[in-house]
Design a protein around this motif. Structure first.
Motif, PDB file in Angstrom:
ATOM      1  N   LEU A 181      -2.035 -12.940  -0.775  1.00 42.25           N
ATOM      2  CA  LEU A 181      -2.040 -14.117  -1.648  1.00 42.25           C
ATOM      3  C   LEU A 181      -1.505 -13.811  -3.040  1.00 42.25           C
ATOM      4  O   LEU A 181      -0.911 -14.681  -3.697  1.00 42.25           O
ATOM      5  CB  LEU A 181      -3.459 -14.679  -1.749  1.00 42.25           C
ATOM      6  CG  LEU A 181      -4.058 -15.235  -0.451  1.00 42.25           C
ATOM      7  CD1 LEU A 181      -5.493 -15.688  -0.674  1.00 42.25           C
ATOM      8  CD2 LEU A 181      -3.215 -16.390   0.084  1.00 42.25           C
ATOM      9  N   LEU A 182      -1.691 -12.580  -3.528  1.00 48.32           N
ATOM     10  CA  LEU A 182      -1.273 -12.235  -4.884  1.00 48.32           C
ATOM     11  C   LEU A 182       0.145 -11.694  -4.959  1.00 48.32           C
ATOM     12  O   LEU A 182       0.657 -11.479  -6.068  1.00 48.32           O
ATOM     13  CB  LEU A 182      -2.240 -11.197  -5.476  1.00 48.32           C
ATOM     14  CG  LEU A 182      -3.681 -11.645  -5.676  1.00 48.32           C
ATOM     15  CD1 LEU A 182      -4.537 -10.474  -6.143  1.00 48.32           C
ATOM     16  CD2 LEU A 182      -3.759 -12.789  -6.675  1.00 48.32           C
ATOM     17  N   LEU A 183       0.762 -11.465  -3.821  1.00 49.38           N
ATOM     18  CA  LEU A 183       2.081 -10.834  -3.832  1.00 49.38           C
ATOM     19  C   LEU A 183       3.120 -11.685  -4.557  1.00 49.38           C
ATOM     20  O   LEU A 183       3.972 -11.163  -5.284  1.00 49.38           O
ATOM     21  CB  LEU A 183       2.541 -10.564  -2.393  1.00 49.38           C
ATOM     22  CG  LEU A 183       3.803  -9.724  -2.232  1.00 49.38           C
ATOM     23  CD1 LEU A 183       3.626  -8.355  -2.882  1.00 49.38           C
ATOM     24  CD2 LEU A 183       4.161  -9.571  -0.760  1.00 49.38           C
ATOM     25  N   ALA A 184       3.066 -12.997  -4.400  1.00 49.55           N
ATOM     26  CA  ALA A 184       4.055 -13.873  -5.029  1.00 49.55           C
ATOM     27  C   ALA A 184       3.698 -14.201  -6.477  1.00 49.55           C
ATOM     28  O   ALA A 184       4.593 -14.376  -7.322  1.00 49.55           O
ATOM     29  CB  ALA A 184       4.190 -15.163  -4.223  1.00 49.55           C
ATOM     30  N   GLN A 185       2.437 -14.284  -6.810  1.00 49.42           N
ATOM     31  CA  GLN A 185       2.026 -14.711  -8.144  1.00 49.42           C
ATOM     32  C   GLN A 185       1.819 -13.539  -9.103  1.00 49.42           C
ATOM     33  O   GLN A 185       2.269 -13.579 -10.246  1.00 49.42           O
ATOM     34  CB  GLN A 185       0.751 -15.543  -8.038  1.00 49.42           C
ATOM     35  CG  GLN A 185       0.915 -16.793  -7.172  1.00 49.42           C
ATOM     36  CD  GLN A 185      -0.386 -17.553  -7.021  1.00 49.42           C
ATOM     37  OE1 GLN A 185      -1.411 -17.133  -7.549  1.00 49.42           O
ATOM     38  NE2 GLN A 185      -0.351 -18.680  -6.314  1.00 49.42           N
ATOM     39  N   LEU A 186       1.115 -12.515  -8.635  1.00 48.49           N
ATOM     40  CA  LEU A 186       0.810 -11.351  -9.472  1.00 48.49           C
ATOM     41  C   LEU A 186       1.213 -10.073  -8.732  1.00 48.49           C
ATOM     42  O   LEU A 186       0.369  -9.424  -8.095  1.00 48.49           O
ATOM     43  CB  LEU A 186      -0.673 -11.316  -9.835  1.00 48.49           C
ATOM     44  CG  LEU A 186      -1.215 -12.522 -10.625  1.00 48.49           C
ATOM     45  CD1 LEU A 186      -2.718 -12.445 -10.744  1.00 48.49           C
ATOM     46  CD2 LEU A 186      -0.571 -12.577 -12.003  1.00 48.49           C
ATOM     47  N   PRO A 187       2.480  -9.698  -8.758  1.00 44.03           N
ATOM     48  CA  PRO A 187       2.931  -8.521  -7.990  1.00 44.03           C
ATOM     49  C   PRO A 187       2.232  -7.227  -8.406  1.00 44.03           C
ATOM     50  O   PRO A 187       1.942  -6.386  -7.560  1.00 44.03           O
ATOM     51  CB  PRO A 187       4.435  -8.472  -8.296  1.00 44.03           C
ATOM     52  CG  PRO A 187       4.787  -9.844  -8.748  1.00 44.03           C
ATOM     53  CD  PRO A 187       3.581 -10.376  -9.438  1.00 44.03           C
ATOM     54  N   ALA A 188       1.982  -7.054  -9.710  1.00 41.27           N
ATOM     55  CA  ALA A 188       1.345  -5.817 -10.164  1.00 41.27           C
ATOM     56  C   ALA A 188      -0.065  -5.673  -9.583  1.00 41.27           C
ATOM     57  O   ALA A 188      -0.449  -4.602  -9.094  1.00 41.27           O
ATOM     58  CB  ALA A 188       1.291  -5.799 -11.696  1.00 41.27           C
TER      59      ALA A 188
END
Length: 227
Positions: A181-188
């Motif tokens: 879920l965070l890969l697209a919004q918060l890559p770090a």
């Protein structure tokens, strides 16, 4: 997104046939078949060394009559290790996350150790229910406590194995879902979560090995009290 986190522990079904039987039979296909040669291959040599060391550790606290259980203990430990580790692969199923199966393994083996104690030394086995020198008013309470502690042993074996594997699978599922879920919004943050997932996977592999060893070790300790 999975609506229920515990859906992953449901037995997969194909054409109305549960595949848990296939998962239970698969580990036996991964072991080396015995041959007449001294040395087969590196995997067989490593497997033989592991079995020798594990058998030595399991039989160390046991008396000589208990050594008859060595083959069954080693087969059980290898079986549990294989089931636990294979369940970590993608698109697989872990039968040892089911309490019913773990209790089906724990209860007959625990009952066998108790029956051996009553057959070989009934007086010593019954003496475990009442320690020597107990005051008379405490005798009924201690008998009840010792009886409950005896009958709770198989439940502890099954629940320990189920709880540890279930908790590890849930943690891996939650962390992997966070990475997705965070890969697209918060890559770090997703990368940090992915590193945590790798560490958690290695930890879960260690838990799979340790829990199988602990399950068999506790059974050997129960046997030691009755041989």
């Amino acid at each position: 997104m999975t609506l229920n986190l515990f859906d992953q522990f449901n037995s997969p079904v194909v054409l109305g046939i549960p595949l848990v039987a296939l998962a239970l039979l698969l580990p036996w296909l991964l072991f080396s078949a015995p041959t007449s040669r001294w040395v087969q291959n590196r995997f067989a040599a490593l497997q033989g060394w592991f079995m020798f060391r594990a058998t030595n550790q399991l039989l160390l606290p046991l008396n000589f009559p208990g050594h008859k259980w060595a083959l069954m203990f080693m087969c059980l430990m290898l079986y549990l290790i294989t089931l636990n580790v294979l369940g970590l692969l993608p698109y697989t199923y872990t039968p040892t996350t089911q309490l019913s199966m773990n209790m089906g393994l724990a209860f007959p083996l625990w009952l066998g150790t108790v029956l051996i104690g009553f057959r070989n030394a009934p007086s010593a086995t019954l003496a475990h229910f009442l320690p020597e020198g107990t005051p008379t008013p405490l005798i009924p309470i201690l008998v009840i406590i010792e009886t409950l502690s005896l009958f709770i042993r198989p439940l502890a074996l099954g629940v320990r194995l189920t709880a540890n594997l279930t908790a590890g699978h849930l943690m891996m599922h939650l962390v992997s879902l966070a990475v997705y879920l965070l890969l697209a919004q918060l890559p770090a943050v997703a990368i940090i979560s992915a590193v945590l997932l790798v560490v958690l996977t290695l930890l879960e592999i260690a838990v799979a090995l340790i829990q199988a060893y602990v399950f068999v070790l506790l059974l050997s300790l129960y046997l030691q009290e009755n041989v």
